[in-house]
Design an enzyme around this catalytic site. Structure first.
Site, PDB file in Angstrom:
ATOM      1  N   ASP A 151       1.877   4.018   3.066  1.00  0.00           N
ATOM      2  CA  ASP A 151       0.836   4.875   2.502  1.00  0.00           C
ATOM      3  C   ASP A 151       1.434   6.028   1.683  1.00  0.00           C
ATOM      4  OD1 ASP A 151      -1.781   5.599   1.963  1.00  0.00           O
ATOM      5  OD2 ASP A 151      -2.192   6.411   3.958  1.00  0.00           O
ATOM      6  N   ASP A 152       1.722   7.154   2.337  1.00  0.00           N
ATOM      7  CA  ASP A 152       2.332   8.340   1.713  1.00  0.00           C
ATOM      8  C   ASP A 152       3.480   8.789   2.622  1.00  0.00           C
ATOM      9  OD1 ASP A 152       0.097   9.022  -0.429  1.00  0.00           O
ATOM     10  OD2 ASP A 152      -0.947   8.675   1.456  1.00  0.00           O
ATOM     11  N   HIS A 211       1.269   4.966  -2.326  1.00  0.00           N
ATOM     12  CA  HIS A 211       0.858   5.869  -3.411  1.00  0.00           C
ATOM     13  C   HIS A 211       2.113   6.486  -4.017  1.00  0.00           C
ATOM     14  CE1 HIS A 211      -3.478   5.858  -2.343  1.00  0.00           C
ATOM     15  NE2 HIS A 211      -2.998   5.612  -1.136  1.00  0.00           N
ATOM     16  N   HIS A 252       0.851  -1.201   0.000  1.00  0.00           N
ATOM     17  CA  HIS A 252       0.000   0.000   0.000  1.00  0.00           C
ATOM     18  C   HIS A 252       0.886   1.250   0.000  1.00  0.00           C
ATOM     19  CE1 HIS A 252      -4.046   1.834   1.113  1.00  0.00           C
ATOM     20  NE2 HIS A 252      -3.223   2.855   1.292  1.00  0.00           N
ATOM     21  N   GLU A 302     -11.240   3.665   6.738  1.00  0.00           N
ATOM     22  CA  GLU A 302     -10.261   4.598   7.323  1.00  0.00           C
ATOM     23  C   GLU A 302     -11.023   5.738   7.981  1.00  0.00           C
ATOM     24  OE1 GLU A 302      -6.347   7.233   5.927  1.00  0.00           O
ATOM     25  OE2 GLU A 302      -7.807   6.562   4.432  1.00  0.00           O
ATOM     26  N   HIS A 312      -9.647   1.053  -0.791  1.00  0.00           N
ATOM     27  CA  HIS A 312      -9.537   1.825   0.446  1.00  0.00           C
ATOM     28  C   HIS A 312     -10.919   1.841   1.106  1.00  0.00           C
ATOM     29  CE1 HIS A 312      -5.836   3.226  -1.361  1.00  0.00           C
ATOM     30  NE2 HIS A 312      -5.589   4.077  -0.386  1.00  0.00           N
TER      31      HIS A 312
END
Length: 330
Positions: free
Chosen positions: A273-274, A14, A12, A195, A192
Site C-alpha cells: 500500500d504505502d 501508491h 497495490h 476498507e 479501492h
C-alpha cells in the site's frame, strides 16, 4: 530460500505513498518547503487516523513539483522493492499530483517515471506498470479529467485504471463515466473498496464499476455470501494486511481476514500500500503472515502466481516473469 529472497509480485502500491520520509525531507529542504509537522521525532511520517493520513500524504506530495522529482522517486521506490524480492510491481499514479491533470504536463511526468522504470529494470531486475488513479474525494469531474489523461497515454506502461482516496466521499457509481472511458481504451480496472465502508461497497465496485480487482476489500468478510461470490467470480483482492493493522482496522495480523479468505478460495494477493507510512515492506508482510498463519513457501509461491495471473501487463511480460517464478521454484 529465505522469505526475503522469494520472488514477489505486488499489485497495490501508491508511488507517492512509497516515498521514504528522508527522501521527502530532502526535497522539502531543497525547495524551502516547511512540512516539518508531518514527521515525528524519529523522522517517520506522523498521522492520527486514515483521514489525517490523507492530509499528510498530500502535504508530502507538495515537494514533488516536477518530472525530475518523480524520476528520483520512482528509482528510489523500485530499488527498495527489488531489495525485498519484488520482481514485478504495479503502482497507482495520479495525474492530480503529476501536472494537476494537464495532459501535456502529465506526459512529461509519465516520461520521467518510465525512464526511471526502465533504468530500474536494467539495474535491479524489477518490472513496473502504471495504474492511473483519480482521487475519490476530489470528485467525479476531476476524475473525468484524470480518465482523459489515462486514455491518452494508455499502452505498454499505463495498463490500468483505478480509484483511491476517501472511500466515504460520494458513491462509486458517480465515477462510472471515467471507468467506462478507461475500459473503452483497453485499460483494465480495479477500485479501492471495502476498507472503510462495508460489504456493500465491495459489491458496488464489482457491479457498478465492473472492477476485476478490488483494492483492500477486507470488509467483505462481514458477509459470507459476498465472500463466496468473490471466490466464484474470481475477483482478485489486493490485500494490504500491514496497512490495515497500522490504521487500526484490525488489531494484529492474526485477526486479519486474509487467512480465512485464502482458506475459502478467494484469490488473495499481498501488498504494502504505502509502505513507509505503515512501517512495512513486502518482506515484513510475508514474515508477519508466516507467523500469523504458519504459511510456508508453497503458499507464498501460490499467492505470487495468483498476483501474476491478475497483473495488468501483456502476455509476453507475464511469460518472462512466470519463468522467473518457476526458476525460483527450482
Amino acid at each position: 530460500m529465505t522469505i526475503k529472497s522469494l520472488p514477489k509480485v505486488e499489485l497495490h502500491l501508491h508511488l507517492e505513498g512509497a516515498a521514504p520520509p528522508a527522501f521527502i525531507r530532502g526535497l522539502a529542504k531543497e525547495k524551502h518547503i516547511d512540512i516539518a509537522g508531518i514527521f515525528n521525532e524519529e523522522g517517520s511520517y506522523r498521522f492520527t487516523d486514515f483521514w489525517n493520513f490523507l492530509k499528510v500524504y498530500e502535504a508530502a506530495c507538495t515537494t514533488l513539483t516536477g518530472p525530475q522529482e518523480f524520476y528520483r522517486l520512482t528509482l528510489a521506490v523500485l530499488e527498495e522493492s527489488a531489495a525485498n524480492g519484488v520482481i514485478y510491481s504495479e503502482t497507482f499514479l495520479s495525474p492530480d499530483f503529476c501536472g494537476n491533470r494537464d495532459l501535456g504536463a502529465w506526459r512529461e511526468y509519465l516520461h520521467a517515471i518510465q525512464e526511471a522504470a526502465a533504468k530500474a529494470q536494467t539495474d535491479f531486475g524489477i518490472t513496473l506498470r502504471g495504474i492511473v488513479t483519480p482521487i475519490r474525494h476530489f470528485g467525479p469531474e476531476k476524475a473525468r479529467e484524470t480518465a482523459r489523461c489515462a486514455v491518452e497515454t494508455a499502452g505498454d506502461f499505463i495498463t490500468g485504471f483505478g480509484i483511491g482516496g476517501d472511500e466515504k466521499s460520494g458513491e462509486l457509481k458517480d465515477f462510472l463515466w471515467s471507468f467506462d472511458c478507461a475500459r473503452e481504451a483497453g485499460l483494465r480496472v480495479t477500485a479501492h473498496a471495502g476498507e472503510w465502508k462495508g460489504p456493500d461497497e465491495v459489491r458496488a465496485a464489482m457491479n457498478d464499476l465492473g472492477a476485476e480487482r478490488i483494492g483492500h476489500g477486507v470488509r467483505a468478510i462481514e458477509d459470507m455470501a459476498l465472500v463466496e461470490e468473490i471466490a466464484e467470480r474470481g475477483v482478485v483482492l489486493e490485500l494490504c494486511p500491514g496497512s490495515n493493522v497500522a490504521l487500526g482496522i484490525y488489531p494484529n495480523f492474526r485477526k486479519h481476514p486474509i487467512g480465512e479468505m485464502y482458506d475459502r478460495g478467494v484469490k488473495v494477493t499481498i501488498n504494502t500500500d504505502d509502505p513507509p507510512f505503515f512501517h512495512t515492506t513486502m518482506t515484513r508482510e510475508y514474515d508477519m503472515l508466516n507467523r500469523a498463519f504458519d504459511w510456508d513457501e508453497a503458499v507464498f509461491r501460490k499467492i505470487a502466481r495468483t498476483a501474476l495471473d491478475a497483473a495488468f501487463c501483456d502476455a509476453d511480460t507475464k511469460t518472462r516473469l512466470l519463468n522467473m517464478l518457476e526458476q525460483a521454484d527450482g
